[in-house]
Design an enzyme around this catalytic site. Structure first.
Site, PDB file in Angstrom:
ATOM      1  CG  HIS A   1      -1.920   0.993   1.357  1.00 13.56           C
ATOM      2  ND1 HIS A   1      -1.666   2.283   1.733  1.00 13.56           N
ATOM      3  CD2 HIS A   1      -3.243   0.929   1.114  1.00 13.56           C
ATOM      4  CE1 HIS A   1      -2.801   2.967   1.719  1.00 13.56           C
ATOM      5  NE2 HIS A   1      -3.771   2.169   1.345  1.00 13.56           N
TER       6      HIS A   1
ATOM      7  CG  ASP B   1       0.669  -2.323   6.326  1.00 15.97           C
ATOM      8  OD1 ASP B   1      -0.255  -2.329   7.149  1.00 15.97           O
ATOM      9  OD2 ASP B   1       0.594  -1.757   5.220  1.00 15.97           O
TER      10      ASP B   1
ATOM     11  CD  GLN C   1      -6.834  -4.471   4.153  1.00 20.50           C
ATOM     12  OE1 GLN C   1      -7.808  -5.098   4.581  1.00 20.50           O
ATOM     13  NE2 GLN C   1      -6.958  -3.242   3.697  1.00 20.50           N
TER      14      GLN C   1
ATOM     15  CE  LYS D   1      -7.143  -0.114   6.242  1.00 16.97           C
ATOM     16  NZ  LYS D   1      -7.854   0.372   5.083  1.00 16.97           N
TER      17      LYS D   1
ATOM     18  CB  CYS E   1      -3.731   3.225  -1.726  1.00 15.77           C
ATOM     19  SG  CYS E   1      -4.931   4.509  -1.493  1.00 15.77           S
TER      20      CYS E   1
END
Ligand code: 7TS
Length: 405
Positions: free
Chosen positions: A117, A194, A197, A220, A360
């Site tokens: 991302h 990261d 998600q 999220k 993104c």
């Protein structure tokens, strides 16, 4: 089996026919999260961490309880390894600025992947530009798979930092972060993950992973926007300079100098987001009550149904792996002859929210030879009926624009 979690959300009550398939962008918020935040603002609000009066102490406790809860949720050793930020983007900027720009030197390498991302790319571009370090990219195959050879070849003695998505927001693919973290440690590099998600969908244990830094966003995972997390190993956080300076993050200030507070407060300048932290705490309770086994099973079942239904439509092209198990609730696709923005508008008419664009991740789009795509992303509160309606609507998109089946 269909879940009945929609009843826990006033949002879905407001929009009974709405199919919300943009969960990778942000999730809806259950009533309990909103209620806990309202209760905080109605009866506990004060500026935390500075007052000695009861309310300020209560606000401080609400904030620090959320930190403890977050540490427990991701298996951190101590709450002092949890820093609250605004979102995953700010978390990655904090690490790239404070760790990257302090410790990188000319000739050092930072290893990323081509699927990151933009939030896990631009901060490293900045850090590399300022220090003379070089960015190196792990290249997957067209399904998003990163091979052992690629890891071995690119993570070398020159590597000082590896920063990589746990799960790709476009391909839905889970990266081999266990192997990558080991490879980073074998050459003395630190591993940044990261998890934007991943944390909403799967149990993450930062200590088992042995990640040096791990970041994610509250919004999220059912929490409000404006609260994000950096997990960092204490020994690393201790040697990093502050990211932002000002109130709250100091120990003692003189006109021309200052000493800083201990971690984590050293990294939390200014008035903090207690309401957001309270919401995140409630979201974590709600997710744990449902349980990640159930969440993963539900998302897998819905992904399978969606994936197989889409595969049976010859004009639909799914991006990434040919196996539904490797999509983790994220299906990015194109429809022959129809621009993704047109498709998304037509689906919007059918009250279906999907994302259209580059998500993104422009370098990944370029790597895959795509300009723009559609993305449907699921969460545990979605249902089989919604997937059925979505599949039915997909069969009509081309017809709307005058194409045959
Ligand atoms: N990392 C990944 C893997 C992401 O998917 C996102 C957001 C971010 C970082 C940044 O998170 P933020 O909360 O700081 O914005 N992804 C998306 C998306 O896929 N569509 O909208 C936002």
């Amino acid at each position: 089996m269909s879940s009945n979690f929609r009843k826990d959300f006033k949002f879905f009550n407001e929009y009974p026919d709405l199919i919300y398939f943009d969960n990778a962008a942000t999730t809806q918020k259950p009533d309990i999260v909103l209620e806990k935040m309202i209760k905080y603002y109605e009866s506990e609000n004060a500026n935390p961490l500075r007052g000695v009066y009861d309310l300020s102490v209560k606000a401080t406790a609400a904030y620090e309880n959320a930190r403890e809860r977050t540490a427990k949720f991701i298996g951190a050793e101590s709450a002092s390894e949890i820093i609250f930020t605004r979102n995953a983007t700010e978390s990655l900027n904090l690490i790239a600025r404070s760790y990257g720009e302090t410790f990188l030197k000319e000739g050092d390498e930072v290893v990323l992947t081509v699927m990151e991302h933009h939030s896990n790319l631009l901060p490293w571009q900045e850090a590399a530009g300022k220090t003379g370090a070089k960015l190196v990219f792990l290249t997957p195959d067209m399904t998003g798979f990163i091979s052992d050879e690629e890891i071995e070849k690119k993570i070398t003695e020159k590597t000082k930092i590896v920063s990589i998505a746990h799960i790709s927001n476009v391909l839905g693919r889970r990266n081999p972060i266990e192997k990558i973290i080991k490879a980073a440690h074998n050459v003395g590099a630190v591993a940044v993950i990261d998890g934007a998600q991943a944390v909403p969908h799967t149990r993450v244990n930062v200590r088992e992973l042995d990640a040096d830094f791990y970041v994610f966003s509250g919004h999220k995972m059912l929490a409000p926007m404006g609260i994000g997390v950096v997990y960092g190993k204490k020994k690393l956080l201790n040697k990093m300079p502050p990211f932002l300076t000002g109130g709250e993050m100091i120990e003692y200030v003189e006109l021309n100098s200052a000493t800083y507070a201990e971690v984590p407060h050293k990294f939390e300048a200014g008035t903090v987001n207690v309401g957001g932290a309270v919401g995140l705490n409630a979201a974590m309770d709600y997710l744990d009550n449902i349980g990640f086994d159930y969440i993963e099973e539900t998302e897998l079942r819905l992904t399978k149904m969606m994936f197989e239904g889409m595969k049976s439509l010859p004009y639909i092209n799914i991006v990434g792996s040919d196996r539904f198990e490797e999509h983790n609730g994220i299906i990015t696709f194109t429809i022959d002859d129809v621009h993704p923005h047109d498709s998304a508008s037509i689906l919007n008419e059918a009250k279906i929210c999907v994302r259209a664009g580059h998500h993104c991740a422009q370098p990944l789009m370029k790597f895959l030879g795509l300009n723009s795509t559609l993305r449907a992303s699921l969460y545990f509160y979605n249902t089989e009926e919604e997937v059925e309606r979505f599949l039915d609507s997909l069969t009509k998109v081309r017809g709307w624009l005058g194409y045959g089946a």
